[in-house]
Design a protein around this motif. Structure first.
Motif, PDB file in Angstrom:
ATOM      1  N   ALA A  83       1.039  -1.295   0.065  1.00 39.67           N
ATOM      2  CA  ALA A  83       0.061   0.076   0.225  1.00 39.67           C
ATOM      3  C   ALA A  83       0.894   1.315  -0.047  1.00 39.67           C
ATOM      4  O   ALA A  83       0.337   2.449  -0.380  1.00 39.67           O
ATOM      5  N   CYS A  84       2.073   1.184   0.346  1.00 35.33           N
ATOM      6  CA  CYS A  84       2.921   2.211   0.559  1.00 35.33           C
ATOM      7  C   CYS A  84       3.206   3.189  -0.604  1.00 35.33           C
ATOM      8  O   CYS A  84       3.852   2.471  -1.582  1.00 35.33           O
ATOM      9  N   PRO A  85       2.926   4.264  -0.858  1.00 40.66           N
ATOM     10  CA  PRO A  85       2.841   5.042  -2.265  1.00 40.66           C
ATOM     11  C   PRO A  85       4.421   5.071  -2.723  1.00 40.66           C
ATOM     12  O   PRO A  85       4.760   4.774  -3.802  1.00 40.66           O
ATOM     13  N   PRO A  86       5.248   5.538  -1.864  1.00 47.30           N
ATOM     14  CA  PRO A  86       6.639   5.696  -2.358  1.00 47.30           C
ATOM     15  C   PRO A  86       7.512   4.417  -2.314  1.00 47.30           C
ATOM     16  O   PRO A  86       8.573   4.347  -2.414  1.00 47.30           O
ATOM     17  N   MET A  87       6.929   3.165  -1.802  1.00 43.85           N
ATOM     18  CA  MET A  87       7.779   2.205  -1.575  1.00 43.85           C
ATOM     19  C   MET A  87       8.521   2.065  -0.669  1.00 43.85           C
ATOM     20  O   MET A  87       9.970   1.899  -0.908  1.00 43.85           O
ATOM     21  N   ALA A  88       8.369   2.589   0.569  1.00 43.87           N
ATOM     22  CA  ALA A  88       9.398   2.991   1.521  1.00 43.87           C
ATOM     23  C   ALA A  88       9.754   1.864   2.535  1.00 43.87           C
ATOM     24  O   ALA A  88      10.559   1.527   3.240  1.00 43.87           O
ATOM     25  N   ILE A  89       8.814   0.518   2.434  1.00 41.20           N
ATOM     26  CA  ILE A  89       8.777  -0.426   3.328  1.00 41.20           C
ATOM     27  C   ILE A  89       9.093  -1.546   2.661  1.00 41.20           C
ATOM     28  O   ILE A  89       8.787  -1.896   1.471  1.00 41.20           O
ATOM     29  N   SER A  90      10.056  -2.231   3.057  1.00 39.70           N
ATOM     30  CA  SER A  90      10.539  -3.450   2.814  1.00 39.70           C
ATOM     31  C   SER A  90      10.698  -4.446   3.934  1.00 39.70           C
ATOM     32  O   SER A  90      10.922  -4.115   5.006  1.00 39.70           O
ATOM     33  N   MET A  91      10.607  -5.918   3.725  1.00 38.12           N
ATOM     34  CA  MET A  91      10.673  -6.586   4.889  1.00 38.12           C
ATOM     35  C   MET A  91      11.071  -8.120   4.465  1.00 38.12           C
ATOM     36  O   MET A  91      10.677  -8.623   3.106  1.00 38.12           O
ATOM     37  N   GLU A  92      11.591  -9.033   5.084  1.00 35.39           N
ATOM     38  CA  GLU A  92      11.608 -10.321   4.709  1.00 35.39           C
ATOM     39  C   GLU A  92      10.974 -11.456   5.889  1.00 35.39           C
ATOM     40  O   GLU A  92      11.082 -11.102   7.097  1.00 35.39           O
ATOM     41  N   SER A  93      10.184 -12.384   5.448  1.00 35.63           N
ATOM     42  CA  SER A  93       9.272 -13.042   6.459  1.00 35.63           C
ATOM     43  C   SER A  93       9.699 -14.310   6.384  1.00 35.63           C
ATOM     44  O   SER A  93      10.477 -14.808   5.730  1.00 35.63           O
ATOM     45  N   ARG A  94       9.459 -14.922   7.811  1.00 31.46           N
ATOM     46  CA  ARG A  94       9.628 -16.350   8.259  1.00 31.46           C
ATOM     47  C   ARG A  94       8.624 -17.143   8.769  1.00 31.46           C
ATOM     48  O   ARG A  94       7.710 -16.052   9.400  1.00 31.46           O
ATOM     49  N   GLU A  95       8.441 -18.231   8.433  1.00 35.58           N
ATOM     50  CA  GLU A  95       7.400 -18.820   9.263  1.00 35.58           C
ATOM     51  C   GLU A  95       7.682 -19.510  10.583  1.00 35.58           C
ATOM     52  O   GLU A  95       8.883 -19.633  10.731  1.00 35.58           O
ATOM     53  N   ILE A  96       6.687 -19.153  11.576  1.00 37.23           N
ATOM     54  CA  ILE A  96       7.138 -19.542  12.882  1.00 37.23           C
ATOM     55  C   ILE A  96       5.913 -20.453  13.312  1.00 37.23           C
ATOM     56  O   ILE A  96       4.809 -20.279  12.928  1.00 37.23           O
ATOM     57  N   ASP A  97       6.277 -21.334  14.406  1.00 38.74           N
ATOM     58  CA  ASP A  97       5.083 -22.092  15.313  1.00 38.74           C
ATOM     59  C   ASP A  97       4.454 -21.057  16.104  1.00 38.74           C
ATOM     60  O   ASP A  97       4.790 -20.083  16.451  1.00 38.74           O
ATOM     61  N   GLY A  98       3.074 -21.481  16.173  1.00 41.23           N
ATOM     62  CA  GLY A  98       2.431 -20.469  16.993  1.00 41.23           C
ATOM     63  C   GLY A  98       1.192 -19.685  16.292  1.00 41.23           C
ATOM     64  O   GLY A  98       1.129 -19.943  15.064  1.00 41.23           O
ATOM     65  N   PRO A  99       0.375 -19.148  16.991  1.00 41.68           N
ATOM     66  CA  PRO A  99      -0.834 -18.632  16.224  1.00 41.68           C
ATOM     67  C   PRO A  99      -0.517 -17.596  15.186  1.00 41.68           C
ATOM     68  O   PRO A  99      -1.262 -17.458  14.399  1.00 41.68           O
ATOM     69  N   LYS A 100       0.752 -17.020  15.282  1.00 39.12           N
ATOM     70  CA  LYS A 100       1.035 -15.598  14.436  1.00 39.12           C
ATOM     71  C   LYS A 100       1.453 -16.347  13.233  1.00 39.12           C
ATOM     72  O   LYS A 100       1.116 -15.813  12.095  1.00 39.12           O
TER      73      LYS A 100
END
Ligand code: SF4
Ligand code: SF4
Length: 203
Positions: A83-100
């Motif tokens: 959603a960020c218009p100027p593409m200011a956000i970046s991240m790398e995800s990982r899967e974890i155990d638990g509700p999240k």
């Protein structure tokens, strides 16, 4: 051939009198007016940074990540980055155990790109990114302006004002509860496919 002179007097220009043409009396008159105002008018300026300005709860300062019980609320869904218009956000995800199920390995916001629009806050399904009241950001270089998890995470107790404000603003529309239409809440292609399948089944 000589061109038209740039500063030609216009027809409606007022003729200056003798004192005005002397220039200095007008300057002194202006200074006198300013000095009189210094003592008469109330002061609207802050002696920053000795005096701080505390914005209201609807103010959009730098975006921060909500930290709950020492951990980030973020489920690394990437919605804010999309959603960020100027593409200011970046991240790398990982899967974890638990509700999240997922969390960010790293999460960065380039504060030189951020335009403080608040779109990231609006789309976040977890209330994990919110606009804080911090407005005085300074950097020595471009690298320093890229904030990682260490500078983005803020304990939720320090964001209580903003979180309460967001909760107050959610859903109540003109005094009545707003029924959130499901078709407005599609966040993934999976939702669209599920909807298409259910429509076919109904037919
Ligand atoms: S406030 Fe706007 S520009 Fe800044 S990170 Fe969020 S979505 Fe991007
Ligand atoms: S939208 Fe919210 S939960 Fe999703 S990645 Fe951004 S901050 Fe995390």
């Amino acid at each position: 051939m000589p061109g038209k002179p740039v500063n030609t007097a216009t027809k409606n220009e007022r003729k200056l009198n003798f004192w005005e043409r002397l220039y200095l009396p007008e300057v002194l008159k202006g200074l006198g007016w300013s000095i009189r105002k210094i003592w008469k008018e109330p002061s609207y300026t802050f002696q920053y940074p000795e005096e701080q300005w505390y914005p209201s709860d609807n103010y959009r300062g730098r975006p921060v990540l909500v930290q709950e019980e020492g951990k980030t609320r973020c489920v690394s869904c990437n919605l804010c980055a999309r959603a960020c218009p100027p593409m200011a956000i970046s991240m790398e995800s990982r899967e974890i155990d638990g509700p999240k199920e997922r969390e960010p390995v790293w999460f960065e916001i380039d504060m030189l790109r951020c335009i403080y629009c608040g779109f990231c806050e609006e789309v976040c399904p977890e209330e994990a990114i919110v606009m804080s009241k911090e407005y005085d950001l300074t950097f020595q270089d471009r690298e320093e302006a890229i904030f990682g998890l260490d500078r983005l995470l803020v304990p939720k107790e320090r964001l209580a004002d903003r979180l309460a404000f967001l909760r107050k603003q959610q859903n109540p529309q003109f005094g009545s509860t707003w029924e959130y239409p499901r078709e407005n809440n599609r966040h993934s292609l999976r939702d669209l496919t599920t909807d298409a399948e259910s429509i076919q089944t109904e037919q």
